[in-house]
Design a protein around this motif. Structure first.
Motif, PDB file in Angstrom:
ATOM      1  N   ARG A 127       2.762   1.642  -3.331  1.00 26.31           N
ATOM      2  CA  ARG A 127       1.870   2.126  -4.378  1.00 26.31           C
ATOM      3  C   ARG A 127       1.633   3.634  -4.244  1.00 26.31           C
ATOM      4  O   ARG A 127       1.585   4.356  -5.237  1.00 26.31           O
ATOM      5  CB  ARG A 127       0.546   1.372  -4.258  1.00 26.31           C
ATOM      6  CG  ARG A 127      -0.170   1.196  -5.535  1.00 26.31           C
ATOM      7  CD  ARG A 127      -1.261   0.167  -5.329  1.00 26.31           C
ATOM      8  NE  ARG A 127      -2.463   0.561  -6.027  1.00 26.31           N
ATOM      9  CZ  ARG A 127      -2.636   0.429  -7.315  1.00 26.31           C
ATOM     10  NH1 ARG A 127      -1.676  -0.082  -8.056  1.00 26.31           N
ATOM     11  NH2 ARG A 127      -3.743   0.807  -7.892  1.00 26.31           N
ATOM     12  N   THR A 128       1.512   4.114  -3.011  1.00 28.13           N
ATOM     13  CA  THR A 128       1.342   5.544  -2.767  1.00 28.13           C
ATOM     14  C   THR A 128       2.524   6.324  -3.333  1.00 28.13           C
ATOM     15  O   THR A 128       2.345   7.351  -3.986  1.00 28.13           O
ATOM     16  CB  THR A 128       1.214   5.817  -1.256  1.00 28.13           C
ATOM     17  OG1 THR A 128       0.093   5.123  -0.748  1.00 28.13           O
ATOM     18  CG2 THR A 128       1.064   7.294  -0.970  1.00 28.13           C
ATOM     19  N   ARG A 141       0.831  -1.207   0.000  1.00 27.69           N
ATOM     20  CA  ARG A 141       0.000   0.000   0.000  1.00 27.69           C
ATOM     21  C   ARG A 141       0.866   1.258   0.000  1.00 27.69           C
ATOM     22  O   ARG A 141       0.627   2.197  -0.751  1.00 27.69           O
ATOM     23  CB  ARG A 141      -0.920  -0.016   1.229  1.00 27.69           C
ATOM     24  CG  ARG A 141      -1.791   1.187   1.379  1.00 27.69           C
ATOM     25  CD  ARG A 141      -2.839   1.312   0.320  1.00 27.69           C
ATOM     26  NE  ARG A 141      -3.684   0.138   0.255  1.00 27.69           N
ATOM     27  CZ  ARG A 141      -4.565  -0.074  -0.707  1.00 27.69           C
ATOM     28  NH1 ARG A 141      -4.716   0.810  -1.668  1.00 27.69           N
ATOM     29  NH2 ARG A 141      -5.300  -1.152  -0.717  1.00 27.69           N
ATOM     30  N   GLN A 142       1.919   1.286   0.839  1.00 34.20           N
ATOM     31  CA  GLN A 142       2.786   2.447   0.910  1.00 34.20           C
ATOM     32  C   GLN A 142       3.626   2.567  -0.367  1.00 34.20           C
ATOM     33  O   GLN A 142       3.867   3.666  -0.861  1.00 34.20           O
ATOM     34  CB  GLN A 142       3.706   2.360   2.137  1.00 34.20           C
ATOM     35  CG  GLN A 142       2.993   2.567   3.437  1.00 34.20           C
ATOM     36  CD  GLN A 142       2.308   1.316   3.963  1.00 34.20           C
ATOM     37  OE1 GLN A 142       2.092   0.344   3.258  1.00 34.20           O
ATOM     38  NE2 GLN A 142       1.928   1.341   5.227  1.00 34.20           N
ATOM     39  N   ASP A 151      -2.316  10.196   6.225  1.00 38.86           N
ATOM     40  CA  ASP A 151      -2.031   9.147   5.250  1.00 38.86           C
ATOM     41  C   ASP A 151      -0.622   9.242   4.673  1.00 38.86           C
ATOM     42  O   ASP A 151      -0.333   8.646   3.638  1.00 38.86           O
ATOM     43  CB  ASP A 151      -3.051   9.190   4.114  1.00 38.86           C
ATOM     44  CG  ASP A 151      -3.021  10.491   3.340  1.00 38.86           C
ATOM     45  OD1 ASP A 151      -2.474  11.478   3.865  1.00 38.86           O
ATOM     46  OD2 ASP A 151      -3.550  10.517   2.222  1.00 38.86           O
TER      47      ASP A 151
END
Length: 140
Positions: free
Chosen positions: A41-42, A38-39, A77
């Motif tokens: 991809r961010t 997830r990180q 986030d």
């Protein structure tokens, strides 16, 4: 930055086989390859304008080792990057700014994970206007 963190088998902090000093010298793309999906991809999609500003402010604060002023942010986030270690952030919880001191173990998480937005409910006695049955408190 101090590297006085001792964890792991050899007694030195490592994140996926890399020491803190190695992580801090890596580029953002190299660090992204080590982060969870997830990180990663961010970062691969590109940090937002606000996230880039926060990263720049953190980089400036890291260079000024004498100033311990916390960095205020609403960005819950934002992934915790190796350059944030030893910095203090004030993360907004929806009501107030709460302090978070970034430790090496926080790398790969989000800033918002370390300040909860909801408080736990502790029920007390029944209030005014409560029904008779809800006022019953068993005696010990």
């Amino acid at each position: 930055m101090s590297s006085e963190y001792r964890t792991g088998r050899e007694g030195e902090f490592t994140y996926r086989g890399h020491t803190l000093d190695e992580l801090q010298e890596m580029s953002l793309d190299e660090v992204a390859e080590l982060l969870p999906a997830r990180q990663r991809r961010t970062i691969q999609r590109g940090l937002s304008v606000q996230q880039e500003k926060l990263r720049e402010r953190a980089r400036e604060a890291g260079e000024q080792e004498t100033a311990n002023d916390p960095i205020r942010t609403h960005l819950r986030d934002m992934p915790v990057l190796p350059e944030f270690v030893d910095l203090t952030f004030e993360v907004y919880t929806g009501q107030s700014f709460e302090r978070v001191r970034v430790e090496p173990e926080m790398i790969g998480h989000y800033l918002g994970e370390f300040q909860l937005t909801r408080t736990s409910v502790e029920h007390g006695q029944a209030g005014i206007g409560a029904t008779r049955s809800s006022k019953f408190v068993p005696l010990k």
